[in-house]
Scaffold this active site. Structure first.
Site, PDB file in Angstrom:
ATOM      1  N   GLY A 102      57.845  45.635  40.497  1.00  9.96           N
ATOM      2  CA  GLY A 102      56.394  45.850  40.424  1.00  9.96           C
ATOM      3  C   GLY A 102      56.028  47.137  39.704  1.00  9.96           C
ATOM      4  O   GLY A 102      56.497  47.409  38.594  1.00  9.96           O
ATOM      5  N   ASP A 147      50.945  42.331  53.363  1.00  4.86           N
ATOM      6  CA  ASP A 147      50.161  42.386  52.133  1.00  4.86           C
ATOM      7  C   ASP A 147      50.275  43.821  51.629  1.00  4.86           C
ATOM      8  O   ASP A 147      50.189  44.759  52.414  1.00  4.86           O
ATOM      9  CB  ASP A 147      48.698  42.012  52.399  1.00  4.86           C
ATOM     10  CG  ASP A 147      48.000  41.594  51.112  1.00  4.86           C
ATOM     11  OD1 ASP A 147      48.564  40.760  50.369  1.00  4.86           O
ATOM     12  OD2 ASP A 147      46.909  42.106  50.822  1.00  4.86           O
TER      13      ASP A 147
END
Ligand code: IMP
Length: 200
Positions: free
Chosen positions: A159, A75
């Site tokens: 991103g 994560d």
């Protein structure tokens, strides 16, 4: 007895994203056979925890329990000091359903303007968790610190890479050689720790 991951072990990467599974397999240096939760039709659990470590553990434990195999999950995200750590675990969600990171980066810039700060410091975090189906799990976390620039620069990463300049450098992650980014990234730092903890 220390927890060891012997070479050749089949691991389940707790992701439905084939790109991420490939990236995880590459970082594992071909040492393991990597199946994905997507291939095994293991549903993705809701990410209900409030930290990167919590969500990585939750995903790894879930995949291990359902598959009966050792599972690996990550994560990651961007945290901005002046935004109290946002977007943090919500980094992917800030890009909206269209996964548009121009939107997400625009939101970061807008929020910083609202706060009216000159503190543009930020950091990326990556938590990696490995869980055994019969119980134990290990979690590590890597970070890279730097500052944000607007407008973003470079199209080599993904991103939030175009707006992030790592400390001690002039280029953004979006402008940098991918190898240079990989050598210092939050993901590389987390992997180095995982290797030290678990590999033979
Ligand atoms: P995850 O797949 O839930 O871990 O989502 C992490 C989010 O954080 C992604 O959507 C990325 O946009 C962002 N993120 C994580 N690592 C990086 C990175 O190395 N560069 C740019 N953005 C990143």
């Amino acid at each position: 007895m220390p927890l060891i991951l012997p070479a050749g072990t089949t691991l389940v990467a707790a992701t439905h994203n084939p790109g991420k599974a490939r990236e995880l397999a590459a970082l594992l240096e071909g040492r393991f056979t990597v199946l994905t939760a997507g291939e095994l039709n293991i549903p993705e659990p809701d990410e209900t925890e409030t930290t990167f470590v919590g969500n990585a553990l939750l995903k790894a434990r879930h995949a291990a329990q359902v598959s009966g195999r050792i599972a690996l999950a990550d994560d990651s995200g961007l945290s901005v000091t002046a935004l109290d750590g946002a977007p943090g675990i919500f980094s992917a969600r800030w890009a909206g359903p269209g996964k548009d990171f121009a939107v997400a980066m625009g939101k970061v810039e807008e929020r910083l303007q609202e706060v009216g700060t000159d503190d543009y410091s930020a950091w990326f975090t990556c938590a990696l968790a490995v869980a055994w189906p019969d119980g134990p799990s290990v979690v590590v976390q890597g970070e890279v610190h730097g500052s944000l620039v607007f407008p973003g620069r470079g199209d080599r990463g993904f991103g939030y890479d175009p707006i992030f300049v790592p400390r001690g450098h002039d280029q953004t992650f979006g402008e940098m050689d991918p190898e240079a980014k990989d050598a210092m990234s939050h993901r590389a730092r987390a992997f180095a720790q995982l290797k030290a903890a678990l590999f033979e």
